[in-house]
Design an enzyme around this catalytic site. Structure first.
Site, PDB file in Angstrom:
ATOM      1  N   GLU A  99       0.904  -1.045   0.107  1.00 21.71           N
ATOM      2  CA  GLU A  99       0.051  -0.059   0.149  1.00 21.71           C
ATOM      3  C   GLU A  99       0.883   1.316  -0.018  1.00 21.71           C
ATOM      4  O   GLU A  99       1.933   1.145   0.530  1.00 21.71           O
ATOM      5  CB  GLU A  99      -0.927  -0.112   1.294  1.00 21.71           C
ATOM      6  CG  GLU A  99      -1.946  -1.183   0.963  1.00 21.71           C
ATOM      7  CD  GLU A  99      -2.994  -1.405   2.438  1.00 21.71           C
ATOM      8  OE1 GLU A  99      -3.866  -2.040   2.207  1.00 21.71           O
ATOM      9  OE2 GLU A  99      -2.512  -0.989   3.508  1.00 21.71           O
ATOM     10  N   CYS A 112       3.553   8.877   0.756  1.00 22.59           N
ATOM     11  CA  CYS A 112       3.900   7.730   1.770  1.00 22.59           C
ATOM     12  C   CYS A 112       4.289   6.359   1.019  1.00 22.59           C
ATOM     13  O   CYS A 112       3.267   5.928   0.637  1.00 22.59           O
ATOM     14  CB  CYS A 112       3.239   7.712   2.974  1.00 22.59           C
ATOM     15  SG  CYS A 112       3.535   6.540   4.113  1.00 22.59           S
ATOM     16  N   CYS A 119       6.676  -6.922   7.021  1.00 16.84           N
ATOM     17  CA  CYS A 119       7.757  -6.464   7.565  1.00 16.84           C
ATOM     18  C   CYS A 119       8.186  -7.188   8.664  1.00 16.84           C
ATOM     19  O   CYS A 119       7.391  -8.324   8.948  1.00 16.84           O
ATOM     20  CB  CYS A 119       7.156  -5.143   8.555  1.00 16.84           C
ATOM     21  SG  CYS A 119       8.428  -4.185   9.106  1.00 16.84           S
ATOM     22  N   CYS A 123       7.000  -4.774  15.719  1.00 23.17           N
ATOM     23  CA  CYS A 123       6.612  -3.854  16.588  1.00 23.17           C
ATOM     24  C   CYS A 123       5.274  -4.117  16.970  1.00 23.17           C
ATOM     25  O   CYS A 123       4.411  -4.135  16.326  1.00 23.17           O
ATOM     26  CB  CYS A 123       6.596  -2.174  16.026  1.00 23.17           C
ATOM     27  SG  CYS A 123       8.448  -2.004  15.357  1.00 23.17           S
ATOM     28  N   CYS A 126       1.860  -2.173  15.738  1.00 15.89           N
ATOM     29  CA  CYS A 126       1.746  -1.864  14.302  1.00 15.89           C
ATOM     30  C   CYS A 126       0.949  -3.117  13.453  1.00 15.89           C
ATOM     31  O   CYS A 126       1.514  -3.982  13.539  1.00 15.89           O
ATOM     32  CB  CYS A 126       3.158  -1.610  13.423  1.00 15.89           C
ATOM     33  SG  CYS A 126       3.252  -1.329  11.758  1.00 15.89           S
ATOM     34  N   GLY A 170       7.035  -2.052   5.718  1.00 18.26           N
ATOM     35  CA  GLY A 170       8.416  -2.371   5.708  1.00 18.26           C
ATOM     36  C   GLY A 170       9.377  -1.585   6.286  1.00 18.26           C
ATOM     37  O   GLY A 170       9.169  -0.267   6.740  1.00 18.26           O
ATOM     38  N   CYS A 344      -0.707   6.034   9.750  1.00 19.86           N
ATOM     39  CA  CYS A 344       0.573   5.296  10.222  1.00 19.86           C
ATOM     40  C   CYS A 344       0.317   3.940  11.029  1.00 19.86           C
ATOM     41  O   CYS A 344      -0.634   3.925  11.859  1.00 19.86           O
ATOM     42  CB  CYS A 344       1.274   6.057  11.330  1.00 19.86           C
ATOM     43  SG  CYS A 344       2.092   7.694  10.975  1.00 19.86           S
TER      44      CYS A 344
HETATM   45  N1  SAH Z   1       9.732   0.776   9.652  1.00 21.00           N
HETATM   46  C1  SAH Z   1       9.849   2.091   9.499  1.00 21.00           C
HETATM   47  C2  SAH Z   1       8.868   2.700   8.526  1.00 21.00           C
HETATM   48  C3  SAH Z   1       7.414   2.465   8.925  1.00 21.00           C
HETATM   49  S1  SAH Z   1       7.014   4.109   9.511  1.00 21.00           S
HETATM   50  C4  SAH Z   1       9.671   2.773  10.974  1.00 21.00           C
HETATM   51  O1  SAH Z   1       9.518   2.050  11.861  1.00 21.00           O
HETATM   52  O2  SAH Z   1      10.084   3.975  11.003  1.00 21.00           O
HETATM   53  C5  SAH Z   1       5.665   3.921  10.226  1.00 21.00           C
HETATM   54  C6  SAH Z   1       5.334   4.767  11.249  1.00 21.00           C
HETATM   55  O3  SAH Z   1       4.203   4.535  12.110  1.00 21.00           O
HETATM   56  C7  SAH Z   1       6.508   4.492  12.520  1.00 21.00           C
HETATM   57  O4  SAH Z   1       6.737   5.845  13.117  1.00 21.00           O
HETATM   58  C8  SAH Z   1       5.649   3.782  13.391  1.00 21.00           C
HETATM   59  O5  SAH Z   1       6.190   3.530  14.731  1.00 21.00           O
HETATM   60  C9  SAH Z   1       4.304   4.072  13.392  1.00 21.00           C
HETATM   61  N2  SAH Z   1       3.170   3.192  13.782  1.00 21.00           N
HETATM   62  C10 SAH Z   1       3.241   1.985  13.889  1.00 21.00           C
HETATM   63  N3  SAH Z   1       2.172   1.666  14.244  1.00 21.00           N
HETATM   64  C11 SAH Z   1       1.402   2.637  14.506  1.00 21.00           C
HETATM   65  C12 SAH Z   1       0.143   2.863  14.976  1.00 21.00           C
HETATM   66  N4  SAH Z   1      -0.901   1.846  15.123  1.00 21.00           N
HETATM   67  N5  SAH Z   1      -0.399   4.171  15.262  1.00 21.00           N
HETATM   68  C13 SAH Z   1       0.340   5.289  15.104  1.00 21.00           C
HETATM   69  N6  SAH Z   1       1.812   5.101  14.560  1.00 21.00           N
HETATM   70  C14 SAH Z   1       2.090   3.810  14.199  1.00 21.00           C
END
Ligand code: SAH
Length: 351
Positions: A99, A112, A119, A123, A126, A170, A344
């Site tokens: 996406e 974006c 991935c 985390c 996420c 990713g 995000c």
């Molecule tokens: N792997 C990279 C790129 C992904 S960016 C990274 O970790 O930076 C996606 C962003 O959204 C990251 O800052 C991640 O921590 C954040 N994120 C992931 N899950 C989220 C959620 N449920 N709510 C808000 N931010 C989230």
């Protein structure tokens, strides 16, 4: 017994560099400048089909078709949020789906983009982490996502794309070589000619890759998804912190800053009961003193009814007051595209 003719699989023409394409043309009795024309169609003009190459003779196009394919991505589904955000479901040549998102604001149009299918980082907050990592995206698959959003930007908003963030699915630094090749194409006059300073790579903070990027002299911006500046807490929500603790990340960032001399952005979600106390805010402030930086406090986008819950406005204000009063620019970022699962951490191929 009759022999079965085996047709060799066609190669993806965009895997060839300009030099390799020139060599191919010479080998097939064509002038090398033809390769230049084709290369321009492939990248700057983002042709999806050899027949779009109208200044290339029909014979040459047929010859190219017999050897190559153009593995262009397909935007199979587009969803628009009530706030203008657009989410694309992008099908790759092997049928896998990623996406990408277009985020419009008054001043900017931001793309974006994803760097991997799924991935590997796990985390806990996420949605993408729930999809196991299937494979890395190739440079052209990353490039094509930007081209698709560039076209949508003109079509729906009548203005060009201004910024690109690697914040889709990713971990870009675990697909480093392909991300760098894609960025080279995006910033090259032979590609999309976008300024590097308008690009941001967001990472979970892979220390050794941050050092490598600094050594490579890259010119884009760096964002780190921090979420906690206390090892115990960070490890409990981001398993990578076990092998890549904050001390190592801090050292890598110092090295990066010495070379790059631009502020690092920290992405930080404040969750109720996880990191919403003064102790956590103080730890973040201490971490912020390692290198010049700014902080984005990003809103949590619920992905299920698990333990994560957006902290109160009071907790966010506590963070912002503490950081700002110590000279650190801190912005509270509201989610965009939440209604279509485009915010995000929500990218999970649900639709
Ligand atoms: N792997 C990279 C790129 C992904 S960016 C990274 O970790 O930076 C996606 C962003 O959204 C990251 O800052 C991640 O921590 C954040 N994120 C992931 N899950 C989220 C959620 N449920 N709510 C808000 N931010 C989230």
């Amino acid at each position: 017994m009759s022999e079965t003719a085996v047709t060799p699989a066609k190669r993806d023409i965009r895997k060839l560099s300009l030099e390799q394409l020139k060599a191919f043309f010479v080998e097939h009795g064509e002038k090398p400048f033809r390769a230049q024309q084709v290369y321009e169609w492939l990248w700057r003009k983002a042709a999806k089909d050899f027949d779009q190459m109208t200044n290339v003779s029909l014979d040459t196009r047929e010859m190219l078709k017999s050897f190559f394919t153009i593995n262009h991505i397909r935007v199979d589904k587009m969803q628009r949020s009530t706030d203008g955000t657009i989410k694309n479901a992008v099908t790759l040549h092997d049928g896998l789906v990623v996406e990408s998102v277009l985020i419009p604001t008054e001043k900017r149009i931001t793309a974006c983009v994803s760097s991997q299918v799924g991935c590997s980082l796990a985390c806990k907050f996420c949605a993408t982490a729930r999809l196991k990592r299937m494979r890395n995206l190739s440079p052209d698959e990353i490039y094509d996502q930007v081209v698709a959003i560039q076209e949508q930007s003109e079509l729906f908003f009548g203005r060009p794309l201004t910024n690109i963030v690697f914040m889709g699915m990713g971990e870009p630094l675990l697909n480093y070589a392909n991300v760098i090749t894609a960025i080279d194409k995006i910033t090259s006059p032979k590609g999309l000619n976008m300024a590097s300073k308008r690009l941001t790579v967001s990472t979970v903070g892979v220390a050794k890759m941050i050092v490598k990027m600094a050594d490579d002299g890259v010119k884009f911006n760096l964002a780190v998804s921090l979420h906690s500046a206390i090892n115990e807490t960070r490890s409990s929500i981001m398993p990578i912190n076990d092998t890549n603790p904050l001390e190592e990340l801090g050292e890598a960032l110092k090295y990066w800053y010495q070379k790059r001399k631009r502020k690092v952005t920290y992405e930080y979600v404040v969750w109720e009961g996880i990191n919403d106390t003064a102790e956590h805010a103080q730890a973040l402030l201490k971490f912020c003193r390692i290198v010049p930086c700014k902080v984005n406090l990003i809103e949590y986008n619920p992905i299920d009814d698990g333990p994560f819950k957006q902290a109160s406005e009071k907790a966010l204000a506590m963070y912002q007051d503490l950081l700002e009063s110590n000279g650190i620019t801190t912005r509270i970022r509201k989610s965009r595209g939440k209604d279509i699962d485009a915010a995000c951490g929500q990218l999970a191929n649900k639709t």
